[in-house]
Enzyme design. Structure first.
Site, PDB file in Angstrom:
ATOM      1  N   LYS A  83      28.299   8.277 -23.537  1.00 34.47           N
ATOM      2  CA  LYS A  83      29.298   7.229 -23.744  1.00 34.47           C
ATOM      3  C   LYS A  83      30.557   7.841 -24.340  1.00 34.47           C
ATOM      4  O   LYS A  83      30.492   8.548 -25.344  1.00 34.47           O
ATOM      5  CB  LYS A  83      28.763   6.142 -24.681  1.00 34.47           C
ATOM      6  CG  LYS A  83      29.762   4.998 -24.903  1.00 34.47           C
ATOM      7  CD  LYS A  83      29.181   3.890 -25.750  1.00 34.47           C
ATOM      8  CE  LYS A  83      29.128   4.290 -27.211  1.00 34.47           C
ATOM      9  NZ  LYS A  83      28.654   3.173 -28.067  1.00 34.47           N
ATOM     10  N   ARG A 127      24.690  -3.694 -28.623  1.00 28.09           N
ATOM     11  CA  ARG A 127      23.602  -2.811 -29.061  1.00 28.09           C
ATOM     12  C   ARG A 127      23.697  -2.545 -30.552  1.00 28.09           C
ATOM     13  O   ARG A 127      22.689  -2.392 -31.240  1.00 28.09           O
ATOM     14  CB  ARG A 127      23.541  -1.528 -28.241  1.00 28.09           C
ATOM     15  CG  ARG A 127      24.731  -0.560 -28.276  1.00 28.09           C
ATOM     16  CD  ARG A 127      24.866   0.211 -29.552  1.00 28.09           C
ATOM     17  NE  ARG A 127      25.402   1.552 -29.396  1.00 28.09           N
ATOM     18  CZ  ARG A 127      26.066   2.176 -30.342  1.00 28.09           C
ATOM     19  NH1 ARG A 127      26.341   1.591 -31.492  1.00 28.09           N
ATOM     20  NH2 ARG A 127      26.470   3.425 -30.140  1.00 28.09           N
ATOM     21  N   GLN A 155      33.086  -7.064 -33.587  1.00 24.68           N
ATOM     22  CA  GLN A 155      31.772  -6.622 -34.030  1.00 24.68           C
ATOM     23  C   GLN A 155      31.189  -7.605 -35.044  1.00 24.68           C
ATOM     24  O   GLN A 155      29.978  -7.860 -35.046  1.00 24.68           O
ATOM     25  CB  GLN A 155      31.853  -5.220 -34.637  1.00 24.68           C
ATOM     26  CG  GLN A 155      30.511  -4.629 -35.046  1.00 24.68           C
ATOM     27  CD  GLN A 155      29.490  -4.598 -33.927  1.00 24.68           C
ATOM     28  OE1 GLN A 155      28.440  -5.236 -34.005  1.00 24.68           O
ATOM     29  NE2 GLN A 155      29.794  -3.868 -32.856  1.00 24.68           N
ATOM     30  N   ASP A 176      37.901 -11.105 -44.670  1.00 26.13           N
ATOM     31  CA  ASP A 176      38.633 -10.084 -43.931  1.00 26.13           C
ATOM     32  C   ASP A 176      39.925  -9.794 -44.698  1.00 26.13           C
ATOM     33  O   ASP A 176      40.435 -10.671 -45.419  1.00 26.13           O
ATOM     34  CB  ASP A 176      38.956 -10.569 -42.517  1.00 26.13           C
ATOM     35  CG  ASP A 176      39.398  -9.451 -41.597  1.00 26.13           C
ATOM     36  OD1 ASP A 176      38.547  -8.929 -40.854  1.00 26.13           O
ATOM     37  OD2 ASP A 176      40.594  -9.096 -41.622  1.00 26.13           O
ATOM     38  N   GLY A 239      30.208  -0.167 -40.192  1.00 29.23           N
ATOM     39  CA  GLY A 239      31.568   0.255 -39.880  1.00 29.23           C
ATOM     40  C   GLY A 239      31.815   1.746 -39.914  1.00 29.23           C
ATOM     41  O   GLY A 239      32.712   2.243 -39.244  1.00 29.23           O
ATOM     42  N   ALA A 240      31.016   2.478 -40.705  1.00 30.20           N
ATOM     43  CA  ALA A 240      31.273   3.914 -40.891  1.00 30.20           C
ATOM     44  C   ALA A 240      30.672   4.719 -39.744  1.00 30.20           C
ATOM     45  O   ALA A 240      29.627   5.349 -39.873  1.00 30.20           O
ATOM     46  CB  ALA A 240      30.718   4.380 -42.230  1.00 30.20           C
ATOM     47  N   ASP A 241      31.364   4.697 -38.603  1.00 30.19           N
ATOM     48  CA  ASP A 241      30.878   5.407 -37.425  1.00 30.19           C
ATOM     49  C   ASP A 241      31.603   6.728 -37.214  1.00 30.19           C
ATOM     50  O   ASP A 241      31.541   7.321 -36.146  1.00 30.19           O
ATOM     51  CB  ASP A 241      30.993   4.530 -36.178  1.00 30.19           C
ATOM     52  CG  ASP A 241      32.427   4.096 -35.889  1.00 30.19           C
ATOM     53  OD1 ASP A 241      33.326   4.389 -36.708  1.00 30.19           O
ATOM     54  OD2 ASP A 241      32.642   3.447 -34.850  1.00 30.19           O
TER      55      ASP A 241
END
Length: 344
Positions: A83, A127, A155, A176, A239-241
Protein backbone atom coordinates in the site's frame (compact mmCIF):
# COMPACT_ATOMS: atom_id res chain seq x y z
CA UNK A 1 -15.06 -16.66 5.80
CA UNK A 2 -18.01 -16.90 3.42
CA UNK A 3 -17.85 -20.35 1.78
CA UNK A 4 -19.10 -19.03 -1.54
CA UNK A 5 -16.39 -16.39 -1.62
CA UNK A 6 -13.68 -18.87 -0.71
CA UNK A 7 -14.76 -21.43 -3.29
CA UNK A 8 -15.04 -18.78 -5.99
CA UNK A 9 -11.54 -17.48 -5.33
CA UNK A 10 -10.02 -20.94 -5.53
CA UNK A 11 -11.67 -21.63 -8.84
CA UNK A 12 -10.43 -18.35 -10.32
CA UNK A 13 -7.66 -18.97 -12.82
CA UNK A 14 -4.41 -17.23 -12.04
CA UNK A 15 -4.18 -16.35 -15.74
CA UNK A 16 -7.21 -14.06 -15.47
CA UNK A 17 -6.71 -10.30 -15.66
CA UNK A 18 -6.22 -8.28 -12.51
CA UNK A 19 -9.16 -6.39 -11.03
CA UNK A 20 -9.23 -2.61 -10.65
CA UNK A 21 -11.50 -1.55 -7.80
CA UNK A 22 -12.64 1.98 -6.97
CA UNK A 23 -13.45 3.30 -3.53
CA UNK A 24 -17.16 3.25 -4.33
CA UNK A 25 -17.01 -0.40 -5.41
CA UNK A 26 -15.09 -1.37 -2.28
CA UNK A 27 -17.57 0.46 -0.05
CA UNK A 28 -20.47 -1.41 -1.67
CA UNK A 29 -18.75 -4.78 -1.30
CA UNK A 30 -17.67 -4.61 2.34
CA UNK A 31 -19.61 -4.37 5.58
CA UNK A 32 -18.07 -3.38 8.91
CA UNK A 33 -18.27 -6.99 10.01
CA UNK A 34 -16.38 -8.01 6.86
CA UNK A 35 -13.55 -5.67 7.84
CA UNK A 36 -13.43 -6.95 11.41
CA UNK A 37 -13.45 -10.57 10.23
CA UNK A 38 -10.71 -9.87 7.68
CA UNK A 39 -8.48 -8.10 10.21
CA UNK A 40 -9.00 -10.89 12.73
CA UNK A 41 -8.05 -13.48 10.11
CA UNK A 42 -4.90 -11.49 9.39
CA UNK A 43 -3.80 -11.35 13.01
CA UNK A 44 -4.56 -15.06 13.49
CA UNK A 45 -2.35 -15.87 10.50
CA UNK A 46 0.41 -13.67 11.91
CA UNK A 47 0.12 -15.39 15.31
CA UNK A 48 0.60 -18.73 13.59
CA UNK A 49 3.73 -17.65 11.73
CA UNK A 50 1.95 -17.06 8.44
CA UNK A 51 3.14 -13.50 7.83
CA UNK A 52 6.23 -11.58 6.81
CA UNK A 53 5.92 -7.90 7.69
CA UNK A 54 8.83 -5.52 6.95
CA UNK A 55 8.88 -2.10 8.56
CA UNK A 56 7.11 0.65 6.58
CA UNK A 57 8.93 3.08 4.32
CA UNK A 58 8.52 6.81 4.96
CA UNK A 59 9.12 9.25 2.10
CA UNK A 60 9.11 12.92 3.09
CA UNK A 61 7.51 15.40 0.72
CA UNK A 62 6.70 19.09 0.73
CA UNK A 63 3.54 19.57 2.77
CA UNK A 64 3.18 15.90 3.68
CA UNK A 65 4.67 12.46 3.24
CA UNK A 66 4.21 9.09 1.60
CA UNK A 67 4.05 5.82 3.51
CA UNK A 68 4.61 2.43 1.91
CA UNK A 69 3.50 -0.65 3.85
CA UNK A 70 3.72 -4.21 2.60
CA UNK A 71 3.45 -7.78 3.85
CA UNK A 72 3.02 -11.39 2.88
CA UNK A 73 0.15 -13.25 4.51
CA UNK A 74 -1.01 -16.86 4.35
CA UNK A 75 -4.80 -17.08 4.19
CA UNK A 76 -6.67 -19.35 1.79
CA UNK A 77 -3.51 -18.93 -0.31
CA UNK A 78 -0.40 -16.78 -0.09
CA UNK A 79 -0.98 -13.08 -0.71
CA UNK A 80 1.38 -10.12 -0.86
CA UNK A 81 0.11 -6.55 -0.79
CA UNK A 82 1.82 -3.19 -0.95
CA UNK A 83 0.00 0.00 0.00
CA UNK A 84 1.31 3.42 -0.98
CA UNK A 85 -0.48 6.30 0.75
CA UNK A 86 0.12 9.99 0.45
CA UNK A 87 -0.67 11.86 3.68
CA UNK A 88 -1.10 15.62 3.22
CA UNK A 89 -2.91 17.20 6.21
CA UNK A 90 -3.65 20.51 4.46
CA UNK A 91 -5.32 18.88 1.46
CA UNK A 92 -8.96 19.37 2.58
CA UNK A 93 -8.42 23.07 3.31
CA UNK A 94 -6.05 24.00 0.50
CA UNK A 95 -6.82 21.64 -2.37
CA UNK A 96 -10.25 20.13 -1.71
CA UNK A 97 -8.65 16.69 -1.63
CA UNK A 98 -8.64 13.96 1.02
CA UNK A 99 -5.84 14.01 3.57
CA UNK A 100 -4.93 10.43 2.68
CA UNK A 101 -4.95 9.02 -0.86
CA UNK A 102 -3.30 6.00 -2.42
CA UNK A 103 -3.52 2.51 -3.83
CA UNK A 104 -3.19 -1.08 -2.68
CA UNK A 105 -1.49 -3.56 -4.99
CA UNK A 106 -2.48 -7.17 -4.26
CA UNK A 107 -0.43 -10.05 -5.69
CA UNK A 108 -0.35 -13.82 -5.54
CA UNK A 109 2.40 -14.65 -3.08
CA UNK A 110 3.31 -17.90 -4.80
CA UNK A 111 3.91 -16.75 -8.38
CA UNK A 112 3.95 -12.94 -8.24
CA UNK A 113 0.96 -12.38 -10.51
CA UNK A 114 -1.01 -9.18 -9.96
CA UNK A 115 -4.48 -9.90 -8.61
CA UNK A 116 -5.89 -6.43 -8.02
CA UNK A 117 -5.22 -2.71 -7.82
CA UNK A 118 -7.49 -0.98 -5.29
CA UNK A 119 -8.17 2.53 -4.08
CA UNK A 120 -6.73 2.69 -0.56
CA UNK A 121 -8.87 5.33 1.15
CA UNK A 122 -11.76 3.07 2.17
CA UNK A 123 -9.39 0.26 3.11
CA UNK A 124 -7.23 2.48 5.33
CA UNK A 125 -10.21 4.02 7.11
CA UNK A 126 -12.12 0.80 7.74
CA UNK A 127 -9.29 -1.60 8.53
CA UNK A 128 -7.90 0.82 11.12
CA UNK A 129 -11.29 1.12 12.79
CA UNK A 130 -11.77 -2.65 12.55
CA UNK A 131 -8.52 -3.24 14.45
CA UNK A 132 -9.76 -0.94 17.23
CA UNK A 133 -13.07 -2.79 17.37
CA UNK A 134 -11.24 -6.12 17.51
CA UNK A 135 -8.98 -4.87 20.31
CA UNK A 136 -11.99 -3.47 22.20
CA UNK A 137 -13.59 -6.91 22.15
CA UNK A 138 -10.82 -8.16 24.42
CA UNK A 139 -9.53 -5.04 26.16
CA UNK A 140 -12.36 -2.54 26.70
CA UNK A 141 -14.86 -2.61 29.60
CA UNK A 142 -17.70 -4.51 28.01
CA UNK A 143 -20.34 -2.38 29.75
CA UNK A 144 -18.81 0.90 28.60
CA UNK A 145 -21.59 3.16 27.36
CA UNK A 146 -19.69 6.45 26.89
CA UNK A 147 -16.83 7.08 24.48
CA UNK A 148 -14.49 10.05 24.17
CA UNK A 149 -13.26 10.79 20.67
CA UNK A 150 -10.31 13.10 20.14
CA UNK A 151 -10.07 14.02 16.47
CA UNK A 152 -13.20 14.47 14.37
CA UNK A 153 -11.91 13.68 10.89
CA UNK A 154 -12.84 10.77 8.64
CA UNK A 155 -10.88 8.31 10.78
CA UNK A 156 -12.77 9.53 13.84
CA UNK A 157 -16.05 8.80 12.09
CA UNK A 158 -14.90 5.33 11.13
CA UNK A 159 -13.72 4.64 14.69
CA UNK A 160 -17.04 5.68 16.21
CA UNK A 161 -19.04 3.58 13.76
CA UNK A 162 -16.94 0.50 14.51
CA UNK A 163 -17.09 0.88 18.28
CA UNK A 164 -20.82 1.64 18.24
CA UNK A 165 -21.32 -1.85 16.81
CA UNK A 166 -18.91 -3.43 19.28
CA UNK A 167 -19.84 -1.81 22.61
CA UNK A 168 -23.19 -0.77 24.15
CA UNK A 169 -22.56 2.92 23.52
CA UNK A 170 -25.31 5.37 24.39
CA UNK A 171 -23.25 8.54 24.41
CA UNK A 172 -20.09 9.99 22.85
CA UNK A 173 -18.13 13.14 23.58
CA UNK A 174 -16.27 14.65 20.62
CA UNK A 175 -13.30 17.01 20.75
CA UNK A 176 -11.24 18.56 17.98
CA UNK A 177 -8.82 21.48 17.74
CA UNK A 178 -11.41 22.96 15.37
CA UNK A 179 -14.61 23.41 17.48
CA UNK A 180 -16.79 23.83 14.38
CA UNK A 181 -15.55 20.48 13.08
CA UNK A 182 -16.47 18.82 16.38
CA UNK A 183 -19.97 20.31 16.22
CA UNK A 184 -20.51 19.07 12.65
CA UNK A 185 -19.21 15.67 13.69
CA UNK A 186 -21.62 15.52 16.63
CA UNK A 187 -24.61 16.47 14.49
CA UNK A 188 -23.79 14.11 11.62
CA UNK A 189 -22.85 11.07 13.69
CA UNK A 190 -25.70 11.45 16.18
CA UNK A 191 -28.15 11.36 13.27
CA UNK A 192 -26.33 8.42 11.66
CA UNK A 193 -26.00 6.25 14.78
CA UNK A 194 -28.97 7.31 16.87
CA UNK A 195 -26.95 7.99 20.00
CA UNK A 196 -26.27 11.18 21.94
CA UNK A 197 -23.08 12.89 20.77
CA UNK A 198 -21.90 16.14 22.31
CA UNK A 199 -19.10 18.40 21.09
CA UNK A 200 -16.86 19.65 23.90
CA UNK A 201 -14.33 22.47 23.89
CA UNK A 202 -11.82 20.81 26.24
CA UNK A 203 -10.49 17.29 25.68
CA UNK A 204 -10.46 16.75 29.45
CA UNK A 205 -14.22 17.16 29.59
CA UNK A 206 -14.51 14.23 27.18
CA UNK A 207 -11.89 11.84 28.49
CA UNK A 208 -12.36 12.13 32.26
CA UNK A 209 -15.93 10.87 32.08
CA UNK A 210 -15.33 8.08 29.54
CA UNK A 211 -13.99 4.56 29.94
CA UNK A 212 -13.27 4.24 26.22
CA UNK A 213 -11.07 6.90 24.61
CA UNK A 214 -9.98 7.09 20.97
CA UNK A 215 -7.29 9.45 19.72
CA UNK A 216 -7.36 9.90 15.95
CA UNK A 217 -5.41 13.09 15.30
CA UNK A 218 -2.35 14.25 13.42
CA UNK A 219 -0.73 15.59 16.64
CA UNK A 220 3.03 15.83 16.83
CA UNK A 221 3.02 16.76 20.52
CA UNK A 222 1.27 14.48 23.03
CA UNK A 223 -1.98 15.94 24.38
CA UNK A 224 -3.52 13.01 26.31
CA UNK A 225 -1.96 13.26 29.76
CA UNK A 226 -2.05 10.61 32.44
CA UNK A 227 -4.44 12.57 34.67
CA UNK A 228 -6.96 12.82 31.81
CA UNK A 229 -7.57 9.06 31.75
CA UNK A 230 -9.68 7.43 34.48
CA UNK A 231 -8.69 4.11 36.03
CA UNK A 232 -10.01 1.15 34.08
CA UNK A 233 -10.21 2.99 30.77
CA UNK A 234 -9.37 1.57 27.35
CA UNK A 235 -7.43 3.98 25.15
CA UNK A 236 -7.07 3.32 21.42
CA UNK A 237 -4.25 5.49 20.09
CA UNK A 238 -4.48 5.41 16.30
CA UNK A 239 -2.99 8.71 15.14
CA UNK A 240 0.74 8.07 15.60
CA UNK A 241 1.39 6.28 12.31
CA UNK A 242 4.83 7.80 11.85
CA UNK A 243 7.77 8.53 14.11
CA UNK A 244 7.02 12.27 14.00
CA UNK A 245 3.49 11.92 15.42
CA UNK A 246 2.60 11.51 19.09
CA UNK A 247 -0.71 11.68 20.98
CA UNK A 248 -0.17 10.03 24.39
CA UNK A 249 2.10 11.33 27.13
CA UNK A 250 4.92 8.90 27.97
CA UNK A 251 3.74 8.92 31.61
CA UNK A 252 0.37 7.53 30.50
CA UNK A 253 2.09 4.75 28.59
CA UNK A 254 4.22 3.95 31.64
CA UNK A 255 1.26 3.54 34.01
CA UNK A 256 -0.90 1.54 31.58
CA UNK A 257 -1.01 -2.00 30.31
CA UNK A 258 0.21 -1.64 26.72
CA UNK A 259 -0.96 -3.79 23.82
CA UNK A 260 0.42 -3.07 20.34
CA UNK A 261 -0.64 -4.12 16.88
CA UNK A 262 2.93 -5.00 15.88
CA UNK A 263 5.79 -4.65 18.36
CA UNK A 264 8.62 -3.95 15.92
CA UNK A 265 6.57 -1.22 14.28
CA UNK A 266 5.32 0.36 17.52
CA UNK A 267 8.90 0.56 18.79
CA UNK A 268 9.86 2.43 15.63
CA UNK A 269 6.90 4.78 15.17
CA UNK A 270 4.09 4.56 17.74
CA UNK A 271 3.41 6.27 21.04
CA UNK A 272 5.43 3.41 22.51
CA UNK A 273 8.37 4.72 20.49
CA UNK A 274 8.17 8.09 22.25
CA UNK A 275 7.76 6.54 25.71
CA UNK A 276 10.88 4.44 25.12
CA UNK A 277 12.79 7.50 23.92
CA UNK A 278 11.70 9.33 27.07
CA UNK A 279 13.28 6.56 29.13
CA UNK A 280 10.04 5.66 30.93
CA UNK A 281 9.46 2.19 29.44
CA UNK A 282 11.24 -0.51 27.47
CA UNK A 283 9.94 -3.18 25.12
CA UNK A 284 9.46 -5.41 28.15
CA UNK A 285 6.68 -3.11 29.32
CA UNK A 286 4.49 -4.29 26.44
CA UNK A 287 1.93 -6.83 27.61
CA UNK A 288 1.20 -8.33 24.19
CA UNK A 289 0.72 -7.89 20.49
CA UNK A 290 -2.94 -7.94 19.48
CA UNK A 291 -2.44 -11.28 17.73
CA UNK A 292 -1.38 -12.86 21.04
CA UNK A 293 -4.63 -11.68 22.63
CA UNK A 294 -6.80 -12.85 19.73
CA UNK A 295 -5.46 -16.41 19.78
CA UNK A 296 -5.45 -16.63 23.58
CA UNK A 297 -1.70 -16.73 24.02
CA UNK A 298 -1.88 -13.73 26.34
CA UNK A 299 -4.84 -12.58 28.47
CA UNK A 300 -6.98 -9.59 27.59
CA UNK A 301 -8.46 -7.34 30.27
CA UNK A 302 -7.72 -8.81 33.70
CA UNK A 303 -9.55 -6.43 36.06
CA UNK A 304 -12.10 -3.62 36.06
CA UNK A 305 -9.57 -1.01 37.16
CA UNK A 306 -6.86 -1.99 34.65
CA UNK A 307 -6.03 0.93 32.33
CA UNK A 308 -5.11 -0.37 28.88
CA UNK A 309 -3.58 1.40 25.90
CA UNK A 310 -3.85 -0.11 22.43
CA UNK A 311 -1.03 1.44 20.41
CA UNK A 312 -2.33 1.05 16.87
CA UNK A 313 0.28 2.07 14.31
CA UNK A 314 -1.56 0.49 11.39
CA UNK A 315 0.11 -2.62 10.07
CA UNK A 316 0.27 -4.09 6.58
CA UNK A 317 -1.20 -7.29 8.05
CA UNK A 318 -4.51 -5.44 8.07
CA UNK A 319 -4.04 -4.19 4.51
CA UNK A 320 -3.22 -7.60 3.04
CA UNK A 321 -6.02 -9.38 4.89
CA UNK A 322 -8.56 -6.75 3.91
CA UNK A 323 -7.42 -6.57 0.29
CA UNK A 324 -7.63 -10.36 0.00
CA UNK A 325 -11.15 -10.33 1.43
CA UNK A 326 -12.21 -7.59 -1.00
CA UNK A 327 -10.62 -9.42 -3.92
CA UNK A 328 -12.44 -12.66 -3.15
CA UNK A 329 -15.78 -10.87 -2.87
CA UNK A 330 -15.20 -8.87 -6.05
CA UNK A 331 -14.20 -11.99 -8.00
CA UNK A 332 -17.24 -13.90 -6.74
CA UNK A 333 -19.62 -11.04 -7.60
CA UNK A 334 -17.96 -10.01 -10.88
CA UNK A 335 -17.23 -6.49 -9.63
CA UNK A 336 -14.54 -4.19 -11.01
CA UNK A 337 -12.79 -3.44 -14.26
CA UNK A 338 -9.97 -5.68 -15.41
CA UNK A 339 -6.54 -5.25 -16.92
CA UNK A 340 -3.86 -7.71 -17.97
CA UNK A 341 -0.34 -7.21 -16.64
CA UNK A 342 2.72 -9.01 -17.93
CA UNK A 343 1.15 -9.97 -21.26
CA UNK A 344 3.50 -9.38 -24.22
Amino acid sequence: MDAHIQDSSRSTSRAQPALILSRREIAALMSLQDYIAAVEAGFRSYAGGGANVPLPMHIAAEGGAFHAKGARLALDRSYVALKLNGNFPDNPRCAGLPTIQGVVLLCDGSDGSVLAVMDSIEITLRRTAAATALAARYLAPQDADCLALCGCGEQGRAQLRALAETLPLRRALAWDLDPAKAKRFAQDMSAALGIEILAVSDARDATRSSRVIVTATTARTPFLASDMVPAGAFVAAVGADSAEKSELAPELMARSTVVVDLLAQAVAMGDLHHAINAGLVTERHVHAELADIVVGRRPGRRSADESIVFDSTGTAIQDVATAAWIYRKAAAMNVGASISFGVS
